[in-house]
Design an enzyme around this catalytic site. Sequence first.
Site, PDB file in Angstrom:
ATOM      1  N   GLY A   1      34.554  36.912  36.106  1.00 21.16           N
ATOM      2  CA  GLY A   1      34.772  35.514  36.479  1.00 21.16           C
ATOM      3  C   GLY A   1      34.486  35.316  37.949  1.00 21.16           C
TER       4      GLY A   1
ATOM      5  N   GLY B   1      36.675  38.032  40.048  1.00 23.74           N
ATOM      6  CA  GLY B   1      36.619  39.480  39.819  1.00 23.74           C
ATOM      7  C   GLY B   1      36.333  39.809  38.376  1.00 23.74           C
TER       8      GLY B   1
ATOM      9  N   LYS C   1      42.986  42.035  35.184  1.00 24.19           N
ATOM     10  CA  LYS C   1      42.054  41.259  35.997  1.00 24.19           C
ATOM     11  C   LYS C   1      42.066  41.897  37.379  1.00 24.19           C
ATOM     12  CE  LYS C   1      41.181  36.358  36.901  1.00 24.19           C
ATOM     13  NZ  LYS C   1      41.644  35.028  36.498  1.00 24.19           N
TER      14      LYS C   1
ATOM     15  N   ASP D   1      42.452  23.724  36.232  1.00 20.21           N
ATOM     16  CA  ASP D   1      41.177  24.354  35.876  1.00 20.21           C
ATOM     17  C   ASP D   1      41.133  24.625  34.375  1.00 20.21           C
ATOM     18  OD1 ASP D   1      38.637  25.347  36.274  1.00 20.21           O
ATOM     19  OD2 ASP D   1      39.307  27.350  36.884  1.00 20.21           O
TER      20      ASP D   1
HETATM   21  N1  ATP Z   1      43.866  38.431  28.609  1.00 14.10           N
HETATM   22  C1  ATP Z   1      42.622  38.546  28.180  1.00 14.10           C
HETATM   23  N2  ATP Z   1      42.378  39.106  26.983  1.00 14.10           N
HETATM   24  C2  ATP Z   1      41.115  39.217  26.546  1.00 14.10           C
HETATM   25  N3  ATP Z   1      40.039  38.796  27.227  1.00 14.10           N
HETATM   26  C3  ATP Z   1      40.217  38.227  28.419  1.00 14.10           C
HETATM   27  C4  ATP Z   1      41.513  38.069  28.963  1.00 14.10           C
HETATM   28  N4  ATP Z   1      41.396  37.472  30.155  1.00 14.10           N
HETATM   29  C5  ATP Z   1      40.096  37.251  30.351  1.00 14.10           C
HETATM   30  N5  ATP Z   1      39.379  37.704  29.322  1.00 14.10           N
HETATM   31  C6  ATP Z   1      37.902  37.683  29.175  1.00 14.10           C
HETATM   32  O1  ATP Z   1      37.349  37.865  30.453  1.00 14.10           O
HETATM   33  C7  ATP Z   1      36.501  36.779  30.773  1.00 14.10           C
HETATM   34  C8  ATP Z   1      36.530  36.546  32.253  1.00 14.10           C
HETATM   35  O2  ATP Z   1      37.730  35.921  32.608  1.00 14.10           O
HETATM   36  P1  ATP Z   1      37.914  35.232  34.005  1.00 14.10           P
HETATM   37  O3  ATP Z   1      39.130  34.409  33.933  1.00 14.10           O
HETATM   38  O4  ATP Z   1      37.841  36.249  35.070  1.00 14.10           O
HETATM   39  O5  ATP Z   1      36.654  34.346  34.179  1.00 14.10           O
HETATM   40  P2  ATP Z   1      36.247  33.020  33.437  1.00 14.10           P
HETATM   41  O6  ATP Z   1      37.442  32.340  32.907  1.00 14.10           O
HETATM   42  O7  ATP Z   1      35.194  33.357  32.445  1.00 14.10           O
HETATM   43  O8  ATP Z   1      35.639  32.204  34.587  1.00 14.10           O
HETATM   44  P3  ATP Z   1      36.403  31.549  35.810  1.00 14.10           P
HETATM   45  O9  ATP Z   1      36.275  32.511  36.929  1.00 14.10           O
HETATM   46  O10 ATP Z   1      35.693  30.282  36.029  1.00 14.10           O
HETATM   47  O11 ATP Z   1      37.830  31.346  35.401  1.00 14.10           O
HETATM   48  C9  ATP Z   1      36.999  35.627  29.919  1.00 14.10           C
HETATM   49  O12 ATP Z   1      36.003  34.691  29.687  1.00 14.10           O
HETATM   50  C10 ATP Z   1      37.431  36.342  28.663  1.00 14.10           C
HETATM   51  O13 ATP Z   1      36.319  36.553  27.815  1.00 14.10           O
HETATM   52 MG    MG Z   2      39.015  32.200  33.796  1.00 11.29          MG
END
Ligand code: ATP
Ligand code: MG
Length: 484
Positions: free
Chosen positions: A195, A198, A213, A314
């Site tokens: 994301g 990170g 994360k 968000d």
């Molecule tokens: N708790 C979780 N369990 C399973 N998969 C997860 C979890 N948290 C995040 N993910 C996966 O990791 C991806 C990246 O999450 P992240 O929140 O870092 O970025 P994002 O939501 O895609 O983008 P942004 O940075 O705009 O929020 C998510 O899209 C999801 O597919």
């Molecule tokens: Mg996210």
Amino acid sequence: MRSNLNLKVQLKRLNLVVKTCKQSGFRCETDGACVASSSLIEGHEQRVRTCITRDKLVPPGQPFFCLSAEGLLHIHCCYTDYCNSIDLKIPSGYGPGGRWGLVELVAVIAGPLFLLCLLLLLGLCLYQYQHRAYHHRQRLEVEDPSCEHLYMPKDRTLQDLIYDLSTSGSGSGLPLFVQRTVARTIVLQEIIGKGRFGEVWRGRWRGGDVAVKIFSSREERSWFREAEIYQTIMLRHENILGFIAADNKDNGTWTQLWLVSDYHEYGSLFDYLNRYSVTTEGMIKLALSAASGLAHLHMEILGTQGKPGIAHRDLKSKNILVKKNCTCAIADLGLAVRHDSASDTIDIAPNQRVGTKRYMAPEVLDETINMRHFDSFKCADIYALGLVYWEIARRCNTGGILEDYQLPYFDLVPSDPSIEEMRKVVCDQKLRPNIPNWWQSYEALRVMGKIMRECWYSNGAARLTALRIKKTLSQLSIQEDIKL
Ligand SMILES: Nc1ncnc2c1ncn2[C@@H]1O[C@H](COP(=O)(O)OP(=O)(O)OP(=O)(O)O)[C@@H](O)[C@H]1O
Ligand SMILES: [Mg+2]
């Protein structure tokens, strides 16, 4: 031994008139004090008896010279006639033949010194031992899983632990030292997403999966803020991502910032809708659970075990996770703001435009949002929830009709739209995602379409509340005979 002055010299020094009374063997009748002393001067014993008149006694009760006649080893003052007739003995060790030899002298000086050194050494050893034991204990607490049993019985799962520890505590999660222990005993398995802040990893802890994360050191503020929000008292809810632990581990070169949460193998709602279509029941379950999570987030609960109102800021399909039972868990609380209703203030100075441009409400895009009013942020969340509902409803397999997955405004803006591009579409042209006419023929889709429209009003205050949406969808689920 240094030479001493005898008592008479001493008394003269003190300017006292001495009545020596030789005739009576230096014993006198007196209105003041009689003195007897013995001392050793240049190896010879000297005994002195004399008397002092009352007017010379200073202070009258306890004359100074009786307390400390310099150089006199033994002195006796008394206050009745002839009372100084006693013979004082030279203190032992000072008399002839009682003089200390070199060995004794060395012993007297070196003995206490030796004892002092011994004590110091002992103190130092004790301090070092304590210091080492403390660090050893700390290392064990942090890194050695074999010590977990001290406060984390082996048969307890993460869920049990969180339930036990958070319900017995402040209702805001695991105690910090447990968070740290859990985080440092996770074994990372594979990267599952990337994301803005990170990477997200799947990790293993005690045979179960967790999501980790990992923030870059530059994003320390985001890490801190997200951990802070997740630990808001009474935030835990089945439709909000379950927070497990936050940990910052300094490896010497950089700081690793971890945020550990429940792992959901379906991933985000965005991932899920891309991969699968949903039934009417599936759509209602997803929509209702998302509304329940948002309603809980938004709601202020009063009392000591209460929670503040929180706005997400968000909300989007990538920030909602899909649980195994096909319900939603709202995630990514890093941009959220909390409301302090007592002072009607927001817990951080909110910057105007945060979040994802595609999901920004019209008042955020054109900067007319009233940021002093907490409810404005909740209304902006509701607008985004309406867009998420649109993404879900398109994937609802009804009467054999099914649409492909698309992001909101896919047909109106490019893939990474600018604020200006979004503003033109959403504020100027007042366009919204298309709600097909055929949705009217199916009750569930009709209700969903109606909710969306009421989430998308230009006027934020006119939009539905999360609680209202939750109620409407609950009724719909009963109507459709859906078991939740
Ligand atoms: N708790 C979780 N369990 C399973 N998969 C997860 C979890 N948290 C995040 N993910 C996966 O990791 C991806 C990246 O999450 P992240 O929140 O870092 O970025 P994002 O939501 O895609 O983008 P942004 O940075 O705009 O929020 C998510 O899209 C999801 O597919
Ligand atoms: Mg996210």
